[in-house]
Design a protein around this motif. Structure first.
Motif, PDB file in Angstrom:
ATOM      1  N   TYR A 137       0.557  -1.661   0.161  1.00  0.00           N
ATOM      2  CA  TYR A 137      -0.052  -0.049   0.132  1.00  0.00           C
ATOM      3  C   TYR A 137       0.928   0.907   0.068  1.00  0.00           C
ATOM      4  N   MET A 138       0.437   2.590  -1.116  1.00  0.00           N
ATOM      5  CA  MET A 138       1.043   3.966  -0.569  1.00  0.00           C
ATOM      6  C   MET A 138       0.869   4.126   0.714  1.00  0.00           C
ATOM      7  N   GLU A 139       2.213   5.067   0.868  1.00  0.00           N
ATOM      8  CA  GLU A 139       1.324   5.600   1.790  1.00  0.00           C
ATOM      9  C   GLU A 139       1.698   7.309   1.409  1.00  0.00           C
ATOM     10  N   ASP A 140       0.583   7.622   0.224  1.00  0.00           N
ATOM     11  CA  ASP A 140      -0.143   8.346   0.583  1.00  0.00           C
ATOM     12  C   ASP A 140      -1.162   8.918   1.494  1.00  0.00           C
ATOM     13  N   VAL A 141      -1.062  10.558   0.995  1.00  0.00           N
ATOM     14  CA  VAL A 141      -2.342  11.045   2.228  1.00  0.00           C
ATOM     15  C   VAL A 141      -3.963  10.210   0.855  1.00  0.00           C
ATOM     16  N   ILE A 142      -4.704  10.557   0.947  1.00  0.00           N
ATOM     17  CA  ILE A 142      -6.006   9.659  -0.099  1.00  0.00           C
ATOM     18  C   ILE A 142      -6.850  11.188  -0.235  1.00  0.00           C
ATOM     19  N   LYS A 143      -7.087  11.292  -0.543  1.00  0.00           N
ATOM     20  CA  LYS A 143      -8.383  13.079  -0.869  1.00  0.00           C
ATOM     21  C   LYS A 143      -9.614  13.252  -0.263  1.00  0.00           C
ATOM     22  N   PHE A 144      -9.989  13.805   0.300  1.00  0.00           N
ATOM     23  CA  PHE A 144     -11.493  13.781   1.112  1.00  0.00           C
ATOM     24  C   PHE A 144     -12.464  13.247   0.320  1.00  0.00           C
ATOM     25  N   GLU A 145     -12.343  13.540  -0.679  1.00  0.00           N
ATOM     26  CA  GLU A 145     -13.457  13.664  -2.051  1.00  0.00           C
ATOM     27  C   GLU A 145     -13.793  11.733  -2.283  1.00  0.00           C
ATOM     28  N   GLU A 146     -12.662  10.977  -2.311  1.00  0.00           N
ATOM     29  CA  GLU A 146     -12.344   9.669  -2.225  1.00  0.00           C
ATOM     30  C   GLU A 146     -12.759   9.173  -0.713  1.00  0.00           C
ATOM     31  N   LEU A 147     -12.872   9.536   0.672  1.00  0.00           N
ATOM     32  CA  LEU A 147     -13.245   8.368   1.572  1.00  0.00           C
ATOM     33  C   LEU A 147     -14.974   9.129   2.327  1.00  0.00           C
ATOM     34  N   SER A 148     -15.375  10.639   1.479  1.00  0.00           N
ATOM     35  CA  SER A 148     -16.490  10.574   1.291  1.00  0.00           C
ATOM     36  C   SER A 148     -17.677   9.209  -0.102  1.00  0.00           C
ATOM     37  N   PHE A 149     -16.615   9.365  -0.690  1.00  0.00           N
ATOM     38  CA  PHE A 149     -17.151   8.431  -1.751  1.00  0.00           C
ATOM     39  C   PHE A 149     -17.573   7.069  -1.487  1.00  0.00           C
ATOM     40  N   LEU A 150     -15.926   6.617  -0.714  1.00  0.00           N
ATOM     41  CA  LEU A 150     -16.029   5.597   0.382  1.00  0.00           C
ATOM     42  C   LEU A 150     -16.626   5.091   1.187  1.00  0.00           C
ATOM     43  N   LEU A 151     -17.017   5.496   1.888  1.00  0.00           N
ATOM     44  CA  LEU A 151     -18.332   5.638   3.360  1.00  0.00           C
ATOM     45  C   LEU A 151     -19.156   5.797   2.699  1.00  0.00           C
ATOM     46  N   TRP A 152     -19.532   6.175   1.514  1.00  0.00           N
ATOM     47  CA  TRP A 152     -20.836   6.428   0.815  1.00  0.00           C
ATOM     48  C   TRP A 152     -21.388   4.670  -0.038  1.00  0.00           C
ATOM     49  N   ALA A 153     -20.285   4.604  -0.863  1.00  0.00           N
ATOM     50  CA  ALA A 153     -20.187   3.582  -1.692  1.00  0.00           C
ATOM     51  C   ALA A 153     -20.614   1.736  -0.650  1.00  0.00           C
ATOM     52  N   THR A 154     -19.992   1.744   0.534  1.00  0.00           N
ATOM     53  CA  THR A 154     -20.512   1.048   1.629  1.00  0.00           C
ATOM     54  C   THR A 154     -21.303   0.992   2.749  1.00  0.00           C
ATOM     55  N   GLN A 155     -21.447   2.347   3.251  1.00  0.00           N
ATOM     56  CA  GLN A 155     -22.434   2.226   4.175  1.00  0.00           C
ATOM     57  C   GLN A 155     -23.569   3.551   4.205  1.00  0.00           C
ATOM     58  N   GLY A 156     -23.411   4.648   2.736  1.00  0.00           N
ATOM     59  CA  GLY A 156     -24.898   5.198   3.017  1.00  0.00           C
ATOM     60  C   GLY A 156     -26.150   4.825   2.166  1.00  0.00           C
ATOM     61  N   LEU A 157     -26.595   6.151   1.962  1.00  0.00           N
ATOM     62  CA  LEU A 157     -27.993   5.745   1.747  1.00  0.00           C
ATOM     63  C   LEU A 157     -28.148   6.278  -0.014  1.00  0.00           C
ATOM     64  N   ARG A 158     -28.776   5.452  -0.194  1.00  0.00           N
ATOM     65  CA  ARG A 158     -29.311   5.487  -2.205  1.00  0.00           C
ATOM     66  C   ARG A 158     -30.248   6.057  -1.767  1.00  0.00           C
ATOM     67  N   GLY A 159     -30.903   6.309  -0.718  1.00  0.00           N
ATOM     68  CA  GLY A 159     -32.425   6.994  -0.849  1.00  0.00           C
ATOM     69  C   GLY A 159     -33.463   7.283   0.393  1.00  0.00           C
ATOM     70  N   LYS A 160     -34.038   7.737   0.934  1.00  0.00           N
ATOM     71  CA  LYS A 160     -34.750   7.637   2.426  1.00  0.00           C
ATOM     72  C   LYS A 160     -36.369   7.682   2.201  1.00  0.00           C
ATOM     73  N   ARG A 161     -37.014   6.478   2.655  1.00  0.00           N
ATOM     74  CA  ARG A 161     -38.247   6.317   2.669  1.00  0.00           C
ATOM     75  C   ARG A 161     -39.102   6.918   3.822  1.00  0.00           C
ATOM     76  N   SER A 162     -37.940   6.646   5.305  1.00  0.00           N
ATOM     77  CA  SER A 162     -38.932   7.420   5.970  1.00  0.00           C
ATOM     78  C   SER A 162     -37.736   6.997   7.246  1.00  0.00           C
ATOM     79  N   ALA A 163     -38.216   6.927   8.835  1.00  0.00           N
ATOM     80  CA  ALA A 163     -37.498   7.184   9.945  1.00  0.00           C
ATOM     81  C   ALA A 163     -36.698   5.946   9.995  1.00  0.00           C
ATOM     82  N   ILE A 164     -37.488   4.256   9.364  1.00  0.00           N
ATOM     83  CA  ILE A 164     -37.259   3.122   9.787  1.00  0.00           C
ATOM     84  C   ILE A 164     -36.740   2.800   8.443  1.00  0.00           C
ATOM     85  N   ARG A 165     -37.386   2.701   7.092  1.00  0.00           N
ATOM     86  CA  ARG A 165     -36.846   2.171   5.365  1.00  0.00           C
ATOM     87  C   ARG A 165     -36.008   2.952   5.382  1.00  0.00           C
TER      88      ARG A 165
END
Length: 141
Positions: free
Chosen positions: A73-101
Motif C-alpha cells: 500500500y502507498m503511504e500517500d494521503v487519500i483525498k477527502f472526496e475519495e473518503l466521502s465516496f468510499l463511506l457512501w459506497a460501503t454504508q451510505g444511503l441511496r434514498g430515504k423512505r422513512s425514519a425506519i425504511r
C-alpha cells in the motif's frame, strides 16, 4: 469434510428455518438507522453523492476487468472526496423512505442494517487524525 458442508450453499437451507420466529416476523421494530449522536459534537460534512469531481463512472465490465488485489500500500494521503465516496459506497444511503425504511448502498434483509462504521483517519487530506463515526443519514463524520 465436503459432506459436512454440502448444504451450506444450497438454497434448500431456507426450507429448514422457521422464519416465524425471526424478530421481523414477530413485529419487532428494526434498529434505528444510526445510533444517536450528541448534537453538541462537531460534525464534518462529507461531499454528497453526485457532487464528486474525482470519482468517474465506470461500467461493471470495466470494473471487473480492471480489478486487482493489492498487497503493498502507498503511504500517500487519500483525498477527502475519495473518503466521502468510499463511506457512501460501503454504508451510505441511496434514498430515504422513512425514519425506519431507508435504502442503503448495501443489502440488508428487512432494512435491518445493524452496522456502525468507524474510520481511523491517519492520512486523509484536510481531516485531523482521529477516530470518526460515519453518520449515513446525514452523510457526515
Amino acid at each position: 469434510m465436503i459432506e459436512n458442508y454440502r448444504n451450506y450453499l444450497k438454497d434448500s437451507i431456507r426450507k429448514t428455518i422457521d422464519f416465524s420466529t425471526t424478530e421481523q416476523s414477530r413485529g419487532i421494530k428494526p434498529p434505528p438507522a444510526e445510533k444517536p449522536c450528541n448534537p453538541e459534537v462537531n460534525k464534518i460534512n462529507l461531499i454528497k453523492p453526485g457532487d464528486w469531481k474525482l470519482i468517474h463512472e465506470v461500467s461493471v465490465e470495466a470494473a471487473i476487468a480492471q480489478r486487482k488485489s493489492r498487497r503493498s500500500y502507498m503511504e500517500d494521503v487519500i483525498k477527502f472526496e475519495e473518503l466521502s465516496f468510499l463511506l457512501w459506497a460501503t454504508q451510505g444511503l441511496r434514498g430515504k423512505r422513512s425514519a425506519i425504511r431507508n435504502f442503503r448502498t448495501v443489502p440488508s434483509a428487512g432494512c435491518r442494517h445493524a452496522l456502525e462504521t468507524y474510520v481511523a483517519v491517519f492520512r486523509v487530506e484536510g481531516i485531523p487524525k482521529a477516530i470518526y463515526r460515519y453518520l449515513p443519514m446525514s452523510h457526515q463524520l
